[in-house]
Design a protein around this motif. Structure first.
Motif, PDB file in Angstrom:
ATOM      1  N   SER A 145       0.832  -1.203   0.000  1.00 31.72           N
ATOM      2  CA  SER A 145       0.000   0.000   0.000  1.00 31.72           C
ATOM      3  C   SER A 145       0.864   1.250   0.000  1.00 31.72           C
ATOM      4  CB  SER A 145      -0.956   0.015   1.191  1.00 31.72           C
ATOM      5  OG  SER A 145      -0.246   0.216   2.384  1.00 31.72           O
ATOM      6  N   PHE A 146       0.271   2.324  -0.507  1.00 24.53           N
ATOM      7  CA  PHE A 146       0.947   3.620  -0.566  1.00 24.53           C
ATOM      8  C   PHE A 146      -0.139   4.689  -0.512  1.00 24.53           C
ATOM      9  CE2 PHE A 146       2.488   7.371  -2.665  1.00 24.53           C
ATOM     10  CZ  PHE A 146       3.772   7.500  -2.183  1.00 24.53           C
ATOM     11  N   SER A 147       0.110   5.764   0.226  1.00 27.06           N
ATOM     12  CA  SER A 147      -0.864   6.856   0.263  1.00 27.06           C
ATOM     13  C   SER A 147      -0.205   8.169   0.657  1.00 27.06           C
ATOM     14  CB  SER A 147      -2.002   6.551   1.237  1.00 27.06           C
ATOM     15  OG  SER A 147      -1.519   6.531   2.558  1.00 27.06           O
ATOM     16  N   TYR A 148      -0.821   9.257   0.208  1.00 31.52           N
ATOM     17  CA  TYR A 148      -0.515  10.594   0.696  1.00 31.52           C
ATOM     18  C   TYR A 148      -1.680  10.994   1.574  1.00 31.52           C
ATOM     19  CZ  TYR A 148       3.100  11.157  -2.866  1.00 31.52           C
ATOM     20  OH  TYR A 148       4.218  11.017  -3.639  1.00 31.52           O
ATOM     21  N   THR A 149      -1.384  11.633   2.688  1.00 30.79           N
ATOM     22  CA  THR A 149      -2.426  12.087   3.593  1.00 30.79           C
ATOM     23  C   THR A 149      -2.122  13.515   4.028  1.00 30.79           C
ATOM     24  OG1 THR A 149      -2.727   9.837   4.386  1.00 30.79           O
ATOM     25  CG2 THR A 149      -3.674  11.568   5.720  1.00 30.79           C
ATOM     26  N   ILE A 150      -3.166  14.295   4.177  1.00 33.93           N
ATOM     27  CA  ILE A 150      -3.058  15.663   4.685  1.00 33.93           C
ATOM     28  C   ILE A 150      -3.898  15.721   5.940  1.00 33.93           C
ATOM     29  CG2 ILE A 150      -3.531  18.082   4.214  1.00 33.93           C
ATOM     30  CD1 ILE A 150      -3.398  17.177   1.185  1.00 33.93           C
ATOM     31  N   LYS A 151      -3.284  16.165   7.034  1.00 33.72           N
ATOM     32  CA  LYS A 151      -3.994  16.247   8.309  1.00 33.72           C
ATOM     33  C   LYS A 151      -3.950  17.673   8.836  1.00 33.72           C
ATOM     34  CE  LYS A 151      -4.536  14.275  12.840  1.00 33.72           C
ATOM     35  NZ  LYS A 151      -4.202  13.248  13.776  1.00 33.72           N
ATOM     36  N   ASN A 152      -5.058  18.103   9.402  1.00 36.83           N
ATOM     37  CA  ASN A 152      -5.120  19.400  10.058  1.00 36.83           C
ATOM     38  C   ASN A 152      -4.902  19.174  11.552  1.00 36.83           C
ATOM     39  OD1 ASN A 152      -5.636  21.895  11.122  1.00 36.83           O
ATOM     40  ND2 ASN A 152      -7.648  22.136  10.194  1.00 36.83           N
ATOM     41  N   ASN A 153      -3.687  19.456  12.016  1.00 33.75           N
ATOM     42  CA  ASN A 153      -3.360  19.312  13.435  1.00 33.75           C
ATOM     43  C   ASN A 153      -3.561  20.607  14.209  1.00 33.75           C
ATOM     44  OD1 ASN A 153      -2.726  16.594  13.779  1.00 33.75           O
ATOM     45  ND2 ASN A 153      -0.717  16.890  12.868  1.00 33.75           N
ATOM     46  N   GLY A 154      -4.226  21.574  13.604  1.00 36.25           N
ATOM     47  CA  GLY A 154      -4.475  22.842  14.270  1.00 36.25           C
ATOM     48  C   GLY A 154      -5.752  22.819  15.089  1.00 36.25           C
ATOM     49  N   THR A 155      -6.148  24.004  15.530  1.00 37.16           N
ATOM     50  CA  THR A 155      -7.337  24.135  16.371  1.00 37.16           C
ATOM     51  C   THR A 155      -8.541  24.682  15.618  1.00 37.16           C
ATOM     52  OG1 THR A 155      -6.579  26.314  17.054  1.00 37.16           O
ATOM     53  CG2 THR A 155      -6.012  24.460  18.482  1.00 37.16           C
ATOM     54  N   GLY A 156      -8.349  25.038  14.347  1.00 37.33           N
ATOM     55  CA  GLY A 156      -9.449  25.580  13.560  1.00 37.33           C
ATOM     56  C   GLY A 156      -9.456  25.014  12.165  1.00 37.33           C
ATOM     57  N   PRO A 157     -10.496  25.305  11.402  1.00 30.55           N
ATOM     58  CA  PRO A 157     -10.590  24.759  10.053  1.00 30.55           C
ATOM     59  C   PRO A 157      -9.555  25.377   9.116  1.00 30.55           C
ATOM     60  CG  PRO A 157     -12.383  26.288  10.460  1.00 30.55           C
ATOM     61  CD  PRO A 157     -11.648  26.123  11.755  1.00 30.55           C
ATOM     62  N   ALA A 158      -9.066  24.564   8.192  1.00 23.24           N
ATOM     63  CA  ALA A 158      -8.135  25.030   7.162  1.00 23.24           C
ATOM     64  C   ALA A 158      -8.906  25.162   5.863  1.00 23.24           C
ATOM     65  CB  ALA A 158      -6.986  24.043   6.999  1.00 23.24           C
ATOM     66  N   SER A 176      -8.740  11.613  -4.028  1.00 15.00           N
ATOM     67  CA  SER A 176      -9.678  12.573  -3.455  1.00 15.00           C
ATOM     68  C   SER A 176      -9.204  13.965  -3.847  1.00 15.00           C
ATOM     69  CB  SER A 176      -9.695  12.427  -1.936  1.00 15.00           C
ATOM     70  OG  SER A 176     -10.559  13.372  -1.366  1.00 15.00           O
ATOM     71  N   HIS A 177     -10.132  14.882  -3.972  1.00 18.76           N
ATOM     72  CA  HIS A 177      -9.812  16.256  -4.364  1.00 18.76           C
ATOM     73  C   HIS A 177      -9.093  16.975  -3.214  1.00 18.76           C
ATOM     74  CE1 HIS A 177     -10.330  19.621  -7.048  1.00 18.76           C
ATOM     75  NE2 HIS A 177     -10.760  20.354  -6.039  1.00 18.76           N
ATOM     76  N   ILE A 178      -8.109  17.830  -3.553  1.00 20.80           N
ATOM     77  CA  ILE A 178      -7.353  18.567  -2.524  1.00 20.80           C
ATOM     78  C   ILE A 178      -7.772  20.033  -2.465  1.00 20.80           C
ATOM     79  CG2 ILE A 178      -5.077  19.272  -1.705  1.00 20.80           C
ATOM     80  CD1 ILE A 178      -3.859  17.050  -3.323  1.00 20.80           C
ATOM     81  N   SER A 179      -7.725  20.724  -3.597  1.00 19.08           N
ATOM     82  CA  SER A 179      -7.944  22.178  -3.628  1.00 19.08           C
ATOM     83  C   SER A 179      -9.401  22.544  -3.350  1.00 19.08           C
ATOM     84  CB  SER A 179      -7.547  22.733  -4.992  1.00 19.08           C
ATOM     85  OG  SER A 179      -6.189  22.504  -5.230  1.00 19.08           O
ATOM     86  N   ASN A 180      -9.568  23.774  -2.895  1.00 16.32           N
ATOM     87  CA  ASN A 180     -10.894  24.342  -2.615  1.00 16.32           C
ATOM     88  C   ASN A 180     -11.702  23.478  -1.662  1.00 16.32           C
ATOM     89  OD1 ASN A 180     -10.477  26.587  -4.320  1.00 16.32           O
ATOM     90  ND2 ASN A 180     -10.885  25.289  -6.077  1.00 16.32           N
ATOM     91  N   PRO A 235      -5.488  12.292  -0.561  1.00 14.93           N
ATOM     92  CA  PRO A 235      -5.648  12.611  -1.972  1.00 14.93           C
ATOM     93  C   PRO A 235      -5.228  11.478  -2.908  1.00 14.93           C
ATOM     94  CG  PRO A 235      -3.852  13.877  -1.037  1.00 14.93           C
ATOM     95  CD  PRO A 235      -4.499  13.134   0.082  1.00 14.93           C
ATOM     96  N   LEU A 236      -4.444  10.520  -2.400  1.00 13.75           N
ATOM     97  CA  LEU A 236      -4.047   9.392  -3.235  1.00 13.75           C
ATOM     98  C   LEU A 236      -3.854   8.169  -2.349  1.00 13.75           C
ATOM     99  CD1 LEU A 236      -2.183   9.089  -6.309  1.00 13.75           C
ATOM    100  CD2 LEU A 236      -0.947   8.051  -4.441  1.00 13.75           C
ATOM    101  N   LEU A 243      -5.079  20.244 -10.286  1.00 20.01           N
ATOM    102  CA  LEU A 243      -6.531  20.341 -10.457  1.00 20.01           C
ATOM    103  C   LEU A 243      -7.324  19.255  -9.753  1.00 20.01           C
ATOM    104  CD1 LEU A 243      -6.626  21.404 -14.200  1.00 20.01           C
ATOM    105  CD2 LEU A 243      -6.779  22.848 -12.157  1.00 20.01           C
ATOM    106  N   GLN A 244      -6.686  18.260  -9.210  1.00 20.01           N
ATOM    107  CA  GLN A 244      -7.442  17.177  -8.569  1.00 20.01           C
ATOM    108  C   GLN A 244      -7.676  17.428  -7.125  1.00 20.01           C
ATOM    109  OE1 GLN A 244      -5.456  13.752 -10.021  1.00 20.01           O
ATOM    110  NE2 GLN A 244      -7.360  12.820 -10.526  1.00 20.01           N
TER     111      GLN A 244
END
Length: 171
Positions: free
Chosen positions: A58-71, A100-104, A115-116, A170-171
């Motif tokens: 398996s392989f993946s990219y992940t983006i996590k929000n470790n902050g206290t508010g929405p990004a 999965s879509h990243i932008s916007n 996202p992947l 664009l994805q």
């Protein structure tokens, strides 16, 4: 008839005392408003982190929000070697994956986006291709304070998010 000095006049002492109290109160109010504003910003501060996960199948990219508010993610850039790509499919080794879509997007605190994601026998090819991939995200808080983060996960403050259309993912 003795004339009193102006600063010894009881009315003047009362007036100067009232002026001093007014100035201290004004300074305290301004400072309190400043602290409240900073606290409000800190209570909704987003902090995105980009990471990859992999093992033998398996392989993946992940983006996590470790902050206290929405990004509020405005834009993404993905560089493969020296070429900015618009879609994951532009990387020859990347085949048969879930995306999965990243932008916007808005990413709530402590949530993630993947996202992947790839599961299968070719995960090693994804890992090898990953060595030439750079990912950069531009995101803002709800107070329009913006940052750019890449895979080093060191957010850099910027004035606003703006990406050249030729570099925009664009994805």
């Amino acid at each position: 008839m003795d004339q009193q000095k102006w600063y010894k006049n009881p009315e003047m002492i009362v007036a100067l005392s009232a002026l001093l109290i007014g100035l201290v109160t004004a300074f305290t109010s301004i400072y309190s408003a400043y602290i409240d504003r900073e606290y409000s910003r800190a209570s909704v501060w987003p902090r995105l982190e980009i990471f990859r996960s992999h093992n033998h199948d398996s392989f993946s990219y992940t983006i996590k929000n470790n902050g206290t508010g929405p990004a509020l993610i405005h834009d993404a850039k993905v560089l493969n070697g020296t070429t900015y790509i618009k879609y994951w499919q532009e990387i020859p080794q990347f085949k048969s994956f879930v995306q999965s879509h990243i932008s916007n997007r808005t990413l709530s605190p402590q949530n993630t986006i993947s996202p992947l994601v790839y599961n299968g026998e070719h995960a090693k090819e994804f890992k090898m291709a990953d060595e030439s991939i750079q990912i950069e995200l531009c995101y803002c808080s709800i107070y329009d304070e913006c940052w750019v983060v890449d895979r080093n996960n060191q957010p850099t403050p910027i004035e606003y998010c703006e990406v050249n259309e030729a570099q925009k993912f664009l994805q």
